[in-house]
Scaffold this active site. Structure first.
Site, PDB file in Angstrom:
ATOM      1  CB  CYS A  36       8.637  19.251  -1.112  1.00 31.62           C
ATOM      2  SG  CYS A  36       7.812  18.419  -2.463  1.00 31.62           S
ATOM      3  CG  ASP A  67      14.552  16.555  -4.977  1.00 34.76           C
ATOM      4  OD1 ASP A  67      14.337  16.192  -6.161  1.00 34.76           O
ATOM      5  OD2 ASP A  67      14.137  17.635  -4.518  1.00 34.76           O
ATOM      6  CG  PHE A  89       2.532   7.842  -6.304  1.00 33.44           C
ATOM      7  CD1 PHE A  89       1.267   7.756  -6.849  1.00 33.44           C
ATOM      8  CD2 PHE A  89       3.077   6.698  -5.740  1.00 33.44           C
ATOM      9  CE1 PHE A  89       0.558   6.572  -6.838  1.00 33.44           C
ATOM     10  CE2 PHE A  89       2.384   5.502  -5.722  1.00 33.44           C
ATOM     11  CZ  PHE A  89       1.124   5.444  -6.267  1.00 33.44           C
ATOM     12  CE  LYS A  93      -1.891  17.148  -3.989  1.00 32.91           C
ATOM     13  NZ  LYS A  93      -2.805  16.181  -3.442  1.00 32.91           N
ATOM     14  CB  SER A 133      -3.836  14.150 -14.106  1.00 30.58           C
ATOM     15  OG  SER A 133      -4.966  14.946 -13.844  1.00 30.58           O
ATOM     16  CE1 TYR A 158       0.066  17.990 -11.248  1.00 30.84           C
ATOM     17  CE2 TYR A 158      -2.143  18.333 -12.124  1.00 30.84           C
ATOM     18  CZ  TYR A 158      -1.205  17.510 -11.515  1.00 30.84           C
ATOM     19  OH  TYR A 158      -1.543  16.207 -11.208  1.00 30.84           O
ATOM     20  CE  LYS A 162       1.536  14.826 -12.924  1.00 26.43           C
ATOM     21  NZ  LYS A 162       1.977  13.672 -12.185  1.00 26.43           N
ATOM     22  CE1 TYR A 186      -3.192   7.220 -10.740  1.00 30.04           C
ATOM     23  CE2 TYR A 186      -2.506   9.168  -9.536  1.00 30.04           C
ATOM     24  CZ  TYR A 186      -2.264   7.879  -9.959  1.00 30.04           C
ATOM     25  OH  TYR A 186      -1.097   7.276  -9.589  1.00 30.04           O
ATOM     26  NE  ARG A 303     -11.094  25.709  -9.512  1.00 26.28           N
ATOM     27  CZ  ARG A 303     -10.911  24.585  -8.831  1.00 26.28           C
ATOM     28  NH1 ARG A 303     -10.421  24.624  -7.596  1.00 26.28           N
ATOM     29  NH2 ARG A 303     -11.216  23.417  -9.356  1.00 26.28           N
TER      30      ARG A 303
END
Ligand code: NAD
Ligand code: WQD
Length: 354
Positions: A36, A67, A89, A93, A133, A158, A162, A186, A303
Site C-alpha cells: 500500500c 495484508d 515494520f 505512517k 517511534s 498515528y 504506536k 526510532y 506546523r
C-alpha cells in the site's frame, strides 16, 4: 547463528534496508508486504525495492503479497516456513493523514499488529521486534530522552497507534512468559544505502524534512517551507535526532541477537538515535554542501503538533544491545543525495517518465 526472520512491511523504507542487512549478516528472510506504500509493478514478482535488494546482495528474496490483517493468508506463510522471529515494520505512517483517517490508522496499525501476534502465538513463534517511534514521548519534559520518559502524550492518531501498540505488547508479555519482545523507538531515520539503489520514496508531497530537501535539490520542488523560526533552539528552527538508515537497520540485528541469546526477556524498549540534535537550518546547510547546490527555503508558521527539540539518550541501547550509531550527518546527506539524484522519480523510475 543463521536465523529465519519474517519481516512485515519489508518493501518499505526501513524494511528494505533491514532485509538487506539481514542478508548481509547471513540470515534467511521471509518478506511480507501489501505494497500500500511501496512500488510494485504487477508484471514483476517482487516490489521494486526488494528486486534491488536481490541485485545488491545476490540473495533470493522470498516475498508474499499479504495484508497483515488477513489472518488466513498470514497463517499460511507461517505454515510454509520455520520462523524464528518477526520484525514488524508494516504500518501507515503519515501524521496528517492519520488525523483525517483515524479509523484506518487504528485498523491497520493496531488491529493489524494484533492479528499478527495471534498468528505468531498459534504457530508458537514468540520473538518479536516492533517498530515504535520517538513520537510516543510527545513533547519532551527533559532531554535527552531516556526510555523511562513518560509516554502516551501523543497529539495524533498515528502516534497514538504506536503508543497503544506498545501497551498491548507490554500486557501480552505480562500475560504469557513465552513472549520475548523488543520495541525500538526510532528517532528520525534518513539517508540511504551506499549503492544509491534503495532509499526513501514518499508518495506525492513529502511530509518529512529530508525527502523534502532532497526533492528541492533535484528540482522536483521549488522551495522548502521551514516550519517556524521562533522555537527555543540555537537558531529558532526545530531540532531532531536524525539517524542514518543503515545504522538503524543494524540496530534490528542487535535487537535480534539480544532476543535470541538471552532466553526469555519479556518486554524491553530501546531508543535508536544518535543522541545529537540538528536544526532544520543545519540540515539545509549540510545537504547543500553534499549536493553542491543552494536549497531555496522560506520561513513559514509553525506546523501544528510540532515540538521544539527531540533527541535520544543512547546509553541503554549501547549498554544492553551493544549498538551505537556510526554514521554522521555528512553520510546522511551524501547518501540521501546519491539515491535522489540517481532516482529522481523514486522506484517507479523510468516508468513514470514515459
Ligand atoms: P514505509 O511506509 O516505507 O513502510 C511500511 C511498509 O508497510 C510499506 O511498504 C507498506 O506497503 C507496508 N504496509 C502497511 N500496511 C500494511 C498491511 N496492512 N499489510 C502489509 N503491509 C503493510 O514506512 P517506513 O518509514 O519504512 O516505516 C516502517 C515502520 O517504522 C512503521 O511501523 C513506522 O511507523 C515506523 N517508524 C517510521 C519512522 C520514519 O520516520 N520513517 C519513524 C519511527 C517509526
Ligand atoms: C523534522 C523537522 C519540522 C518538513 C515525524 C513524525 C514522527 C516520525 C518521524 C514516525 C521539524 C521541520 C519538516 C518541512 C520543515 N515518524 N520541517 N519543513 O516531525 O520530527 O517526526 O516523522 O514515527 O511520528 O511526526 O519529522 O521530518 O516531519 O520534521 O520545516 O517541509 O523539520 O517542523 O522541525 P518529525 P519531520
Amino acid at each position: 547463528m543463521s536465523l529465519t526472520t519474517l519481516t512485515t512491511g519489508a518493501a518499505g523504507f526501513i524494511g528494505s534496508h533491514t532485509v538487506l542487512e539481514l542478508f548481509e549478516a547471513g540470515h534467511n528472510v521471509i518478506c511480507v508486504d501489501n505494497c500500500c506504500n511501496a512500488y510494485h509493478d504487477k508484471n514483476e514478482s517482487l516490489p521494486e525495492s526488494l528486486k534491488r535488494v536481490e541485485d545488491i546482495t545476490g540473495k533470493k528474496v522470498t516475498f508474499y503479497s499479504v495484508d497483515i490483517r488477513d489472518k488466513k493468508a498470514l497463517d499460511s506463510v507461517f505454515k510454509k516456513h520455520k520462523i524464528d522471529c518477526v520484525i514488524h515494520f508494516a504500518a501507515l505512517k503519515a501524521v496528517g493523514e492519520s488525523c483525517r483517517l483515524p479509523l484506518q490508522y487504528y485498523q491497520n496499525n493496531i488491529t493489524g499488529t494484533s492479528v499478527l501476534l495471534e498468528v505468531m502465538a498459534d504457530n508458537e513463534v514468540y520473538n518479536f521486534v516492533y517498530s515504535s517511534s520517538a513520537t510516543v514521548y510527545g513533547d519532551p519534559t527533559f532531554l535527552p530522552l531516556t526510555e523511562d520518559h513518560p509516554t502516551g502524550n501523543c497529539t495524533n492518531p498515528y502516534g497514538k497507534s504506536k503508543y497503544f501498540t506498545e501497551e498491548i505488547l507490554k500486557d501480552l508479555c505480562a500475560s504469557d512468559k513465552n513472549w520475548n519482545v523488543i520495541s525500538l523507538r526510532y528517532f528520525n531515520p534518513v539517508g540511504a544505502h551506499k549503492s544509491g539503489r534503495i532509499g526513501e520514496d514518499p508518495n506525492g508531497e513529502p511530509n518529512n524534512l529530508m525527502p523534502y530537501i532532497s526533492q528541492v535539490a533535484v528540482g522536483k520542488r521549488q522551495l522548502l517551507k521551514v516550519f517556524g523560526n521562533d522555537w527555543p533552539t540555537h537558531d529558532g528552527t526545530g531540532v531532531r535526532d536524525y539517524i542514518h538508515i543503515v545504522d538503524l537497520a543494524q540496530g534490528h540485528l542487535s535487537a535480534l541477537s539480544k532476543l535470541l541469546k538471552g532466553g526469555t526477556t519479556g518486554y524491553a524498549v530501546y531508543n535508536l538515535g544518535t543522541g545529537v540534535g540538528y536544526s532544520v537550518l543545519d540540515m539545509v546547510k549540510n545537504f547543500s554542501i553534499a549536493c553542491g547546490k543552494n536549497i531555496a527555503y522560506e520561513f513559514a508558521p509553525r506546523r501544528e503538533g510540532d515540538i521544539a527539540s527531540c533527541y535520544a539518550s543512547t546509553e541503554k541501547a549501547a549498554d544492553e544491545l551493544g549498538w551505537k550509531s556510526k554514521l554522521g550527518l555528512k553520510e546522511m546527506c551524501e547518501d540521501t543525495w546519491r539515491w535522489q539524484k540517481n532516482n529522481p522519480n523514486g522506484f517507479a523510475g523510468l516508468k513514470s517518465d514515459l
